[in-house]
Design a protein around this motif. Structure first.
Motif, PDB file in Angstrom:
ATOM      1  N   ALA A 166       0.845  -1.196   0.000  1.00  0.00           N
ATOM      2  CA  ALA A 166       0.000   0.000   0.000  1.00  0.00           C
ATOM      3  C   ALA A 166       0.883   1.251   0.000  1.00  0.00           C
ATOM      4  O   ALA A 166       1.075   1.885   1.030  1.00  0.00           O
ATOM      5  N   PHE A 167       1.433   1.564  -1.134  1.00  0.00           N
ATOM      6  CA  PHE A 167       2.394   2.660  -1.206  1.00  0.00           C
ATOM      7  C   PHE A 167       1.730   4.006  -0.971  1.00  0.00           C
ATOM      8  O   PHE A 167       2.322   4.912  -0.393  1.00  0.00           O
ATOM      9  N   THR A 168       0.488   4.122  -1.387  1.00  0.00           N
ATOM     10  CA  THR A 168      -0.231   5.394  -1.214  1.00  0.00           C
ATOM     11  C   THR A 168      -0.276   5.790   0.255  1.00  0.00           C
ATOM     12  O   THR A 168      -0.038   6.934   0.613  1.00  0.00           O
ATOM     13  N   VAL A 169      -0.574   4.792   1.081  1.00  0.00           N
ATOM     14  CA  VAL A 169      -0.692   5.056   2.514  1.00  0.00           C
ATOM     15  C   VAL A 169       0.630   5.604   3.045  1.00  0.00           C
ATOM     16  O   VAL A 169       0.660   6.556   3.827  1.00  0.00           O
ATOM     17  N   PHE A 170       1.710   4.999   2.605  1.00  0.00           N
ATOM     18  CA  PHE A 170       3.019   5.445   3.059  1.00  0.00           C
ATOM     19  C   PHE A 170       3.212   6.924   2.719  1.00  0.00           C
ATOM     20  O   PHE A 170       3.611   7.726   3.566  1.00  0.00           O
ATOM     21  N   LEU A 171       2.868   7.274   1.496  1.00  0.00           N
ATOM     22  CA  LEU A 171       3.061   8.678   1.087  1.00  0.00           C
ATOM     23  C   LEU A 171       2.162   9.603   1.900  1.00  0.00           C
ATOM     24  O   LEU A 171       2.578  10.675   2.324  1.00  0.00           O
ATOM     25  N   TYR A 172       0.941   9.172   2.153  1.00  0.00           N
ATOM     26  CA  TYR A 172       0.017   9.995   2.949  1.00  0.00           C
ATOM     27  C   TYR A 172       0.563  10.184   4.366  1.00  0.00           C
ATOM     28  O   TYR A 172       0.538  11.280   4.924  1.00  0.00           O
ATOM     29  N   MET A 173       1.026   9.083   4.937  1.00  0.00           N
ATOM     30  CA  MET A 173       1.511   9.146   6.318  1.00  0.00           C
ATOM     31  C   MET A 173       2.739  10.045   6.420  1.00  0.00           C
ATOM     32  O   MET A 173       2.889  10.810   7.376  1.00  0.00           O
ATOM     33  N   ILE A 174       3.621   9.920   5.439  1.00  0.00           N
ATOM     34  CA  ILE A 174       4.827  10.744   5.485  1.00  0.00           C
ATOM     35  C   ILE A 174       4.455  12.211   5.267  1.00  0.00           C
ATOM     36  O   ILE A 174       5.068  13.113   5.849  1.00  0.00           O
ATOM     37  N   LYS A 175       3.410  12.433   4.498  1.00  0.00           N
ATOM     38  CA  LYS A 175       2.936  13.806   4.319  1.00  0.00           C
ATOM     39  C   LYS A 175       2.452  14.359   5.662  1.00  0.00           C
ATOM     40  O   LYS A 175       2.811  15.471   6.057  1.00  0.00           O
ATOM     41  N   ALA A 176       1.683  13.543   6.374  1.00  0.00           N
ATOM     42  CA  ALA A 176       1.190  13.997   7.678  1.00  0.00           C
ATOM     43  C   ALA A 176       2.349  14.211   8.638  1.00  0.00           C
ATOM     44  O   ALA A 176       2.362  15.157   9.432  1.00  0.00           O
ATOM     45  N   ARG A 177       3.333  13.314   8.569  1.00  0.00           N
ATOM     46  CA  ARG A 177       4.490  13.457   9.447  1.00  0.00           C
ATOM     47  C   ARG A 177       5.211  14.762   9.144  1.00  0.00           C
ATOM     48  O   ARG A 177       5.743  15.424  10.033  1.00  0.00           O
TER      49      ARG A 177
END
Lengths: 450, 147
Positions: free
Chosen positions: A133-144
């Motif tokens: 789930a690469f999208t989730v990773f990008l979203y989470m890193i965005k939030a971080r």
């Protein structure tokens, strides 16, 4: 012609296979080696090898004065460095019998909780990425990133923050901090909602995590596991509730617990903990005693560097009456802020920067604390202070021999016991489950190997 | 069995004789009133230069009870001439890695440990780095001298 080969006997012979995973494997987060014994795709047993990131943290802490260990603590858990900073300072403060100011304690709580969120975001993001789930990773890193920007505005750095000091904090919060933090939190909430929509009911994600990597409550306790990993099994041990430190006892929050102790529960516990951390931050922001108001100075203000130059040629008359303007990079370290975030103990707290540059008392105070052979000297003895790190109980045990250097600094690393239990958790699962289970451990090499 | 018991900065601490540590640990775990089900930490301290310490090493056991919410520190002093303690891996499996770390860093042997080998350092490493007589900038044969 030789003898005919007994092909039947060969075909039925089965042996277990050893599979080496890591240390250079992208899913091993860099620095851990797992040697798994396989039968078909089932893991029969595993051996975990650590130590690839050993940097002699505990030894190096013994080499310098107390405040010198703070940059090392940044690098223990490099996803939530603020908690390490604060944990170390709390241990030394307990050793010295010191209590920091109210505002300092609230700031420490806020910064700890921001760190906890960034840590969980990284953990869940990485686990999801390793499951595709690469999208989730990008979203989470965005939030971080939203939160890292806040951390950067307070500490001046994103990762190697060195923000806490024994007796206080490097600097007070910058202007407009509250609005920016509230904004970042609301944006992070949106991202989490989005991610929950992507993962929470996702068949693939749930199938990969549910009933995988199970550990029973008894085993988790016997292995000394703490933090979200333990709470996923149903035990509710959380240092913030069990032995409240700072101002956690004044704040209302829940400790989420799981039921099955599997990877899915760990995911759920972490997601809920982030929501709770935001609750804590919002309450702390509301209850935090108001910051100091900058007093208008009528006198001429000269920059510190210029004052030093003037003093070198003997132009010192009237210096005491004149305020010094600290360098802009030292924002928040000035005298009005200083009193609110530092304990008023001259033998521990570094003086305000204007004082260090502007008058002899401040300079001497600074000298006595930072120069070689000087420094704060806690009484002979030892103290332990546990804080709730993002992975579990993070404790510092500091032994003092009465000199300016710590005699021994012991870190109780939260993911060490989890890694010790990993072979047990992996046994019986499939090869493909190694990666998500290992991801849910949230192994941080810095604190594991020290 | 207990030599001394005191409260140190709010933490209950007992000093126990080295020979009794295993029996004492078993008792602490089994006693329903004490109920120490977690070994939170186990580590060593090298008191090489302390005149008031009779023995060079000290092994500290840090226990916690998840149900009763109390902590206990057990200290065991270990002389250099007989640097060996009974293992508590049978009581708390958590001790396995912690004892390996103490062996690795201080060279204290845990008798009866199932797999006592180095954990943070590599097998070829010489010496025990957290001992006070190990210089922090000491070089190792596999790494070679600083050029």
């Amino acid at each position: 012609m030789g003898k005919p080969i007994n092909s039947e006997a060969r075909a039925t012979e089965t042996r277990s296979m050893l599979l080496n995973v890591g240390p250079q494997h992208p899913a091993m987060h860099g620095i851990v080696r797992i040697i798994a014994e396989l039968e078909g795709e089932t893991v029969l047993g595993a051996d975990v090898e650590i130590g690839y990131l050993h940097r002699a943290f505990e030894k190096m802490c013994e080499q310098g004065p107390y405040n010198n260990a703070i940059p090392y603590t940044d690098r223990l858990n490099y996803v939530s460095p603020l908690i390490n900073n604060i944990g170390y300072c709390l241990a030394v403060e307990r050793l010295m019998g010191l209590r920091t100011t109210e505002r300092c304690q609230y700031i420490r709580v806020i910064m700890s909780e921001i760190s906890r969120i960034t840590d969980h975001l990284t953990c869940i993001g990485a686990t999801a990425m390793e499951l595709g789930a690469f999208t989730v990773f990008l979203y989470m890193i965005k939030a971080r990133e939203f939160l890292y920007e806040i951390i950067e505005s307070v500490t001046g750095a994103r990762l190697t923050i060195s923000y806490a000091r024994v007796g206080g904090l490097k600097a007070d919060l910058p202007e407009g901090f509250e609005e920016r933090l509230r904004d970042a939190i609301s944006r992070t909430r949106k991202v989490l909602k989005e991610v929950d929509g992507l993962l929470g009911a996702n068949r693939i994600f749930i199938d990969r995590l549910k009933d995988v990597g199970i550990i029973s409550r008894e085993d988790a306790l016997a292995y000394g596991i703490t933090g979200p990993f333990l709470r996923s099994t149903g035990a509710d041990y959380d240092v913030r509730k069990a032995q409240p430190y700072l101002v956690y006892d004044r704040i209302d929050f829940d400790v989420p617990v799981g039921e099955h102790g599997d990877n899915l529960d760990r995911y759920a516990v972490r997601m809920e903990e982030m929501a709770q951390s935001m609750r804590i931050i919002e309450q702390a922001l509301k209850e935090m005693p108001a910051g100091p108001v900058l007093v208008d100075r009528e006198e001429k203000v000269i920059p510190a560097a210029e004052m030093v130059d003037e003093a070198k040629i003997g132009h010192t008359q009237g210096f005491k009456a004149v305020g010094v303007e600290a360098d802009p990079t030292l924002e928040g370290t000035g005298r009005p802020f200083h009193a609110t975030v530092y304990a008023r103990e001259k033998n521990v707290s570094l003086p305000a920067k204007e004082d260090a540059y502007g008058n002899i008392e401040g300079l001497m105070n600074h000298f006595k604390l930072v120069m070689h052979g000087h420094g704060m000297r806690p009484p002979r003895g030892e103290a332990y202070f546990p804080v709730e790190g993002a992975n579990g109980e993070l404790g510092f045990y500091v032994v003092s021999d009465g000199t300016e250097r710590p005699y021994r600094v012991r870190v109780r690393p939260p993911c060490f016991p989890i890694m010790a239990a990993l072979p047990k958790i992996l046994t019986g699962d499939m090869v493909a489950d190694i990666v998500p289970t290992f991801g849910s451990v949230n192994m941080i090499g810095g604190e594991l190997d020290r | 069995m207990v030599i001394e018991a005191f409260v140190n900065h709010g933490e209950a601490t007992v000093v126990v004789k080295k020979e009794n540590v295993l029996v004492f640990a078993q008792g602490l775990k089994k006693d329903p009133a004490l109920d120490f089900d977690m070994l939170i930490d186990l580590f060593g301290v090298d008191y090489l230069h302390w005149e008031d310490k009779a023995d060079r090493f000290e092994v500290v056991y840090h226990l916690y009870s998840s149900r009763a919410n109390h902590r206990l520190f057990i200290k065991v002093s270990v002389p250099e001439s007989d640097a060996a303690v009974d293992t508590v891996t049978g009581v708390w499996p958590a001790a396995d890695w912690y004892e390996r770390e103490v062996w690795d860093m201080f060279g204290i042997v845990f008798r009866g440990h199932p797999n006592l080998k180095r954990i943070l350092m590599y097998e070829e490493f010489r010496g025990h780095p957290l001992r006070k007589d190990y210089a922090y900038n000491q070089r190792q044969p596999l790494i070679g001298p600083r050029n």
